[in-house]
Design an enzyme around this catalytic site. Structure first.
Site, PDB file in Angstrom:
ATOM      1  N   LEU A 298      49.453 -14.190  96.041  1.00  0.00           N
ATOM      2  CA  LEU A 298      49.955 -12.859  96.379  1.00  0.00           C
ATOM      3  C   LEU A 298      48.806 -12.139  97.067  1.00  0.00           C
ATOM      4  CD1 LEU A 298      51.791 -11.785  93.083  1.00  0.00           C
ATOM      5  CD2 LEU A 298      52.847 -12.530  95.211  1.00  0.00           C
ATOM      6  N   ASP A 299      49.077 -11.485  98.191  1.00  0.00           N
ATOM      7  CA  ASP A 299      47.987 -10.789  98.858  1.00  0.00           C
ATOM      8  C   ASP A 299      47.497  -9.633  97.996  1.00  0.00           C
ATOM      9  OD1 ASP A 299      49.293  -8.206  99.683  1.00  0.00           O
ATOM     10  OD2 ASP A 299      50.573  -9.553 100.825  1.00  0.00           O
ATOM     11  N   THR A 300      46.355  -9.089  98.348  1.00  0.00           N
ATOM     12  CA  THR A 300      45.690  -8.101  97.497  1.00  0.00           C
ATOM     13  C   THR A 300      46.582  -6.907  97.177  1.00  0.00           C
ATOM     14  OG1 THR A 300      43.582  -8.753  98.489  1.00  0.00           O
ATOM     15  CG2 THR A 300      43.622  -6.688  97.265  1.00  0.00           C
TER      16      THR A 300
ATOM     17  N   THR B  77      49.882  -6.840  97.100  1.00  0.00           N
ATOM     18  CA  THR B  77      51.170  -7.204  96.500  1.00  0.00           C
ATOM     19  C   THR B  77      50.998  -7.402  94.999  1.00  0.00           C
ATOM     20  OG1 THR B  77      51.909  -8.273  98.532  1.00  0.00           O
ATOM     21  CG2 THR B  77      53.058  -8.876  96.507  1.00  0.00           C
TER      22      THR B  77
END
Length: 368
Positions: free
Chosen positions: A232-234, A236
């Site tokens: 998960l990106d930072t 999200t």
């Protein structure tokens, strides 16, 4: 049902919208729910505020509210734990499971061999352990109930239905399924669900000193060599699986298994008619064609829209890029489900153990 606390972000009535398309959105954190669900106590509210729509900003710590509204509203949580008994009215597997939630029956496994009459399995190992004892040790049920499951034809050993109580097996070399669920017989394998907060990097260590997954592991888990399934990106939030089971992790992330993932997406509104159909039909991005499996409007307030999307693609930042392409940049993004595993009302920043019933369903999704 627990009465929800009042929130400073306004109040909304869960009865006002009705149906599956009406719900709360991302609300502020509140006191933990009192009921035990097998994992850590939740800070999500058990009910919805009375009026005013969802809060567009990030909550203090509790994540989006996932408690069930009084009627018809969106509930990202899982099914009720009071599941029916197993085949023939007998007990279901993992009935007394401590962790996780019952996810219902597993789809019938193909290519199983059923003997015409009780016979000693070809997998019988005279030096092995009795099958019912192996099952009981794995937490399926008591040994007596496990014997009933065997005679009812609910147990498979390496794809063969076994109905003979005298079978002995080597748990290190065979695959055992009960009601279609694979038993995890290796006690060294660990499975967790992490509710990742915004701003946390999806790595175990970060050379730049940013918050990462290992900062949320308890001291008892620090020695375990865990890795995350997917990323998960930072910015999200939401569900991230942690495990040391390399085979399961590889299958969950491999595109050929098409494991579905569910997201709640907050964007600025209003949204033009036909956007959902466009995303279901597919959108051309810089790295190829992309589409969602389902698109559903969950809630709307003046200036903001809350949407639930399901897709099986694991490409980098795919949800954000698709919404950018249709002119609705994402304001907030939370993953609420991966395969059969749901975030439910798990407190943000917490890590809970996956129940064996949940692990069995997760393995069934990828053919283990």
């Amino acid at each position: 049902m627990t009465q929800a606390p009042r929130s400073g972000s306004g109040r909304s009535n869960p009865r006002s919208g009705g149906g599956a398309g009406s719900s709360r959105g991302f609300g502020k954190g509140s006191k933990p729910a009192t009921g035990r669900t097998g994992g850590p106590k939740s800070s999500g509210a058990a009910g919805a505020p009375k009026s005013g729509g969802f809060k567009p900003g990030a909550p203090k710590e509790g994540g989006f509210k996932s408690g069930a509204p009084k009627s018809g509203g969106f509930k990202p949580g899982g099914p009720r734990t009071g599941a029916p008994k197993g085949k023939g009215g007998s007990e279901r597997a993992f009935r007394n499971e401590r962790f996780g939630k019952n996810l219902g029956p597993v789809t019938k496994r193909p290519h199983t061999r059923r003997p015409g009459k009780p016979v000693i399995s070809e997998h019988h190992d005279p030096e092995g352990i009795r099958l019912q004892k192996v099952m009981a040790s794995a937490g399926v049920a008591s040994r007596r109930v496990c014997e009933e499951m065997i005679t009812e034809g609910r147990v498979e050993v390496d794809g063969e239905v076994v109905t003979e109580l005298g079978v002995r097996v080597d748990p290190k070399t065979v695959a055992i399924h009960v009601d279609g669920m694979r038993l995890q017989l290796d006690e060294t394998q660990k499975y967790y669900v992490f509710n990742k907060p915004r701003g946390v990097v999806s790595t175990m260590e970060d050379p730049e000193g940013r918050p990462c997954i290992s900062d949320y592991l308890k001291s008892t888990n620090k020695h375990e060599r865990l890795f995350h399934v997917g990323r998960l990106d930072t910015n999200t939030e939401g569900l991230l699986l942690l495990t040391n089971d390399g085979e399961l992790a590889n299958r969950l992330t491999h595109p050929s298994y098409e494991v579905p993932k569910t997201y709640l997406v907050q964007v600025r509104g209003p949204m033009a008619h036909g956007i959902g159909a466009q995303m279901r039909e597919g959108i051309e991005l810089e790295d190829g064609f992309a589409k969602v499996d389902s698109f559903r409007l969950v809630d709307s307030t003046p200036g903001h829209i809350l949407v639930e999307v399901v897709l099986h693609s694991g490409r980098n930042r795919i949800v954000r890029r698709m919404f950018d392409a249709v002119g609705h940049p994402v304001e907030r993004l939370v993953r609420t489900q991966m395969g059969p595993i749901r975030l439910n009302d798990q407190r943000q920043g917490s890590i809970r153990v996956l129940g064996r019933h949940e692990v069995g369903h997760l393995m069934a999704v990828v053919g283990l």
